[in-house]
Design a protein around this motif. Structure first.
Motif, mmCIF file in Angstrom:
data_model
loop_
_atom_site.group_PDB
_atom_site.id
_atom_site.type_symbol
_atom_site.label_atom_id
_atom_site.label_comp_id
_atom_site.label_asym_id
_atom_site.label_seq_id
_atom_site.Cartn_x
_atom_site.Cartn_y
_atom_site.Cartn_z
ATOM 1 N N ASP A 1 -5.406 -8.530 3.243
ATOM 2 C CA ASP A 1 -6.274 -8.440 2.305
ATOM 3 C C ASP A 1 -5.756 -7.854 0.932
ATOM 4 O O ASP A 1 -4.397 -7.652 0.919
ATOM 5 C CB ASP A 1 -7.290 -7.323 2.694
ATOM 6 C CG ASP A 1 -6.650 -6.111 3.236
ATOM 7 O OD1 ASP A 1 -5.416 -5.867 3.223
ATOM 8 O OD2 ASP A 1 -7.408 -4.912 3.919
ATOM 9 N N SER A 2 -6.276 -7.520 -0.108
ATOM 10 C CA SER A 2 -5.770 -7.250 -1.206
ATOM 11 C C SER A 2 -5.343 -5.570 -1.522
ATOM 12 O O SER A 2 -5.947 -5.170 -0.434
ATOM 13 C CB SER A 2 -6.759 -7.506 -2.364
ATOM 14 O OG SER A 2 -7.994 -6.914 -2.333
ATOM 15 N N LEU A 3 -4.281 -5.385 -2.232
ATOM 16 C CA LEU A 3 -3.844 -4.121 -2.147
ATOM 17 C C LEU A 3 -4.799 -3.178 -3.084
ATOM 18 O O LEU A 3 -5.215 -3.435 -4.078
ATOM 19 C CB LEU A 3 -2.451 -4.255 -2.676
ATOM 20 C CG LEU A 3 -1.405 -4.843 -2.036
ATOM 21 C CD1 LEU A 3 0.123 -4.857 -2.464
ATOM 22 C CD2 LEU A 3 -1.656 -4.578 -0.345
ATOM 23 N N GLY A 4 -4.789 -1.938 -2.692
ATOM 24 C CA GLY A 4 -5.680 -0.901 -3.503
ATOM 25 C C GLY A 4 -4.747 0.158 -3.917
ATOM 26 O O GLY A 4 -3.468 0.193 -3.910
ATOM 27 N N GLU A 5 -5.296 1.143 -4.495
ATOM 28 C CA GLU A 5 -4.297 2.355 -5.079
ATOM 29 C C GLU A 5 -3.619 3.235 -4.165
ATOM 30 O O GLU A 5 -2.529 3.422 -4.418
ATOM 31 C CB GLU A 5 -5.435 3.385 -5.577
ATOM 32 C CG GLU A 5 -6.182 2.778 -7.048
ATOM 33 C CD GLU A 5 -5.344 2.619 -8.096
ATOM 34 O OE1 GLU A 5 -4.291 3.180 -8.286
ATOM 35 O OE2 GLU A 5 -6.037 2.046 -9.254
ATOM 36 N N GLN B 1 1.873 4.771 -2.633
ATOM 37 C CA GLN B 1 3.083 4.966 -1.873
ATOM 38 C C GLN B 1 4.417 4.434 -2.343
ATOM 39 O O GLN B 1 5.449 4.978 -2.106
ATOM 40 C CB GLN B 1 2.730 4.313 -0.440
ATOM 41 C CG GLN B 1 3.438 4.183 0.570
ATOM 42 C CD GLN B 1 3.148 3.501 1.928
ATOM 43 O OE1 GLN B 1 1.860 2.870 1.773
ATOM 44 N NE2 GLN B 1 3.783 3.329 2.944
ATOM 45 N N TYR B 2 4.116 3.340 -3.224
ATOM 46 C CA TYR B 2 5.591 2.599 -3.577
ATOM 47 C C TYR B 2 5.595 2.862 -5.018
ATOM 48 O O TYR B 2 5.947 1.976 -5.641
ATOM 49 C CB TYR B 2 5.386 1.129 -3.199
ATOM 50 C CG TYR B 2 5.088 0.863 -1.615
ATOM 51 C CD1 TYR B 2 6.697 1.049 -1.134
ATOM 52 C CD2 TYR B 2 4.086 0.553 -1.077
ATOM 53 C CE1 TYR B 2 6.603 0.843 0.354
ATOM 54 C CE2 TYR B 2 4.207 0.406 0.281
ATOM 55 C CZ TYR B 2 5.345 0.342 1.211
ATOM 56 O OH TYR B 2 5.523 0.267 2.095
ATOM 57 N N SER B 3 5.261 4.198 -5.438
ATOM 58 C CA SER B 3 5.384 4.298 -6.997
ATOM 59 C C SER B 3 6.767 4.386 -7.568
ATOM 60 O O SER B 3 7.028 4.203 -8.737
ATOM 61 C CB SER B 3 4.649 5.649 -7.100
ATOM 62 O OG SER B 3 5.503 6.675 -6.678
ATOM 63 N N ASP B 4 7.786 4.362 -6.547
ATOM 64 C CA ASP B 4 9.292 4.481 -6.917
ATOM 65 C C ASP B 4 9.798 3.083 -7.006
ATOM 66 O O ASP B 4 10.777 3.167 -7.804
ATOM 67 C CB ASP B 4 10.077 5.228 -6.011
ATOM 68 C CG ASP B 4 9.728 6.700 -5.900
ATOM 69 O OD1 ASP B 4 9.140 7.295 -6.901
ATOM 70 O OD2 ASP B 4 9.823 7.371 -4.934
ATOM 71 N N VAL B 5 9.108 2.098 -6.839
ATOM 72 C CA VAL B 5 9.826 0.723 -7.022
ATOM 73 C C VAL B 5 9.345 0.157 -8.175
ATOM 74 O O VAL B 5 8.337 0.668 -9.035
ATOM 75 C CB VAL B 5 8.995 -0.261 -5.928
ATOM 76 C CG1 VAL B 5 9.586 0.115 -4.447
ATOM 77 C CG2 VAL B 5 7.662 -0.605 -5.903
ATOM 78 N N ASP B 6 9.852 -0.847 -8.610
ATOM 79 C CA ASP B 6 9.865 -1.622 -9.946
ATOM 80 C C ASP B 6 8.835 -2.409 -10.036
ATOM 81 O O ASP B 6 8.016 -2.751 -11.049
ATOM 82 C CB ASP B 6 11.181 -2.084 -10.732
ATOM 83 C CG ASP B 6 12.078 -0.941 -10.777
ATOM 84 O OD1 ASP B 6 11.856 0.252 -11.476
ATOM 85 O OD2 ASP B 6 13.137 -1.121 -10.529
ATOM 86 N N ALA C 1 0.083 -0.939 -13.816
ATOM 87 C CA ALA C 1 0.986 -0.352 -15.019
ATOM 88 C C ALA C 1 0.718 1.018 -15.212
ATOM 89 O O ALA C 1 1.656 1.937 -15.981
ATOM 90 C CB ALA C 1 0.307 -0.839 -16.336
ATOM 91 N N GLU C 2 -0.193 1.761 -14.411
ATOM 92 C CA GLU C 2 -0.296 3.069 -14.515
ATOM 93 C C GLU C 2 0.527 3.834 -13.754
ATOM 94 O O GLU C 2 0.876 5.301 -13.959
ATOM 95 C CB GLU C 2 -1.926 3.565 -14.004
ATOM 96 C CG GLU C 2 -2.786 3.064 -14.857
ATOM 97 C CD GLU C 2 -4.397 3.456 -14.192
ATOM 98 O OE1 GLU C 2 -4.367 4.057 -13.325
ATOM 99 O OE2 GLU C 2 -5.186 3.077 -14.965
ATOM 100 N N TYR C 3 1.272 3.082 -12.778
ATOM 101 C CA TYR C 3 2.415 3.789 -12.033
ATOM 102 C C TYR C 3 3.731 3.196 -12.727
ATOM 103 O O TYR C 3 4.753 3.483 -11.830
ATOM 104 C CB TYR C 3 2.089 3.229 -10.411
ATOM 105 C CG TYR C 3 0.861 3.877 -10.208
ATOM 106 C CD1 TYR C 3 0.800 4.954 -9.239
ATOM 107 C CD2 TYR C 3 -0.388 3.132 -10.184
ATOM 108 C CE1 TYR C 3 -0.333 5.443 -8.621
ATOM 109 C CE2 TYR C 3 -1.614 3.544 -9.488
ATOM 110 C CZ TYR C 3 -1.508 4.605 -8.928
ATOM 111 O OH TYR C 3 -2.851 5.358 -8.373
ATOM 112 N N GLY C 4 3.651 2.446 -13.693
ATOM 113 C CA GLY C 4 4.988 1.989 -14.257
ATOM 114 C C GLY C 4 5.556 0.754 -13.262
ATOM 115 O O GLY C 4 6.627 0.712 -13.268
ATOM 116 N N ILE C 5 4.648 0.345 -12.689
ATOM 117 C CA ILE C 5 4.975 -1.002 -11.721
ATOM 118 C C ILE C 5 4.634 -2.131 -12.272
ATOM 119 O O ILE C 5 3.312 -2.451 -12.887
ATOM 120 C CB ILE C 5 4.297 -0.790 -10.374
ATOM 121 C CG1 ILE C 5 4.693 0.578 -9.677
ATOM 122 C CG2 ILE C 5 4.419 -1.939 -9.325
ATOM 123 C CD1 ILE C 5 4.070 1.113 -8.527
#
Length: 242
Positions: free
Chosen positions: A117-121, A126-131, A146-150
């Protein structure tokens, strides 16, 4: 011409017989039309079978490595970078790094999610440290990486060849699934029967060894007599045949 004859001529109806080819149709045209309909029906049936095999062959675990490779290639192509091969890859607890992409702005860490299924917030948090977050089935409505810099890459960014490769693996897996399932069931049944036979043999030997020496000798004597009788019967029969 008499007037009566003139009136009779005016009342005569002329019937034109249709051409025979019009009634029967063109045989060659009918044959080609029949072939065309058969081809369409066969194509429809093949398409339905292919779609069914592809649906049956969806396996997010078996496709994990392929999904990582395809997403990484798509993102590397998008930014004009190259994939850095790392030992930390599929099924490795590497803190969310599945691939590394070396691009003009430096290295980018990529986390791939090949979910059903599609990914949510919650996943982005959880992965806000990845690019880069890569998802085969997209993001839920209202989610903005983009809100998480991803950065985000989805299956829509794949090339046609990449999508065909994923579909091909699913179709192959789905088409062979009944065979592999049957083979697995046969293997399980064989192991069960063999295990039961071995257990019965062990039980019989164990029971024989627990008997007293006298009973063991008696059973052994009976077996020798029986086996000897069978051997003698077979030998005698062979002599009579000669």
């Amino acid at each position: 011409m008499k007037s009566g004859d003139s009136e009779s001529a005016e009342n005569v109806q002329i019937t034109i017989q249709p051409d025979e080819s019009t009634e029967l149709g063109d045989p060659e045209s009918d044959r080609l039309e029949s072939i065309g309909k058969s081809a369409v029906n066969a194509g429809t049936a093949t398409s339905a079978c292919t779609a069914a095999a592809e649906r049956a062959g969806v396996d997010r675990y078996a496709e994990a490595e392929l999904a990582e490779q395809m997403h990484a290639k798509a993102y590397a192509r998008d930014i004009g970078g190259t994939i850095v091969e790392e030992e930390t890859s599929v099924f490795t607890p590497d803190g969310g790094v599945d691939r590394m992409i070396k691009g003009p702005a430096g290295e980018k860490t990529v986390q791939v999610k090949h979910y059903s299924d599609s990914l949510g917030e919650s996943v982005l948090e959880q992965y806000s440290d990845v690019d880069v977050i890569a998802t085969t089935n997209g993001l839920k409505d209202g989610v903005d990486p983009a809100e998480y810099g991803i950065d985000v890459v989805t299956i829509d960014d794949w090339s046609v060849i990449q999508r065909m490769k994923l579909s091909g693996t699913r179709i192959k897996r789905g088409a062979t699934k009944p065979i592999t399932s049957a083979a697995s069931r046969i293997g399980t049944a064989t192991k069960t029967v063999a295990g039961r036979a071995a257990a019965a043999a062990r039980t019989g030997v164990s029971g024989f060894l627990r008997l007293s020496l006298g009973k063991q000798l008696l059973i052994a004597s009976v077996l020798i007599v029986v086996v000897g009788g069978i051997v003698y019967f077979l030998w005698k029969r062979s002599q009579d045949d000669d």
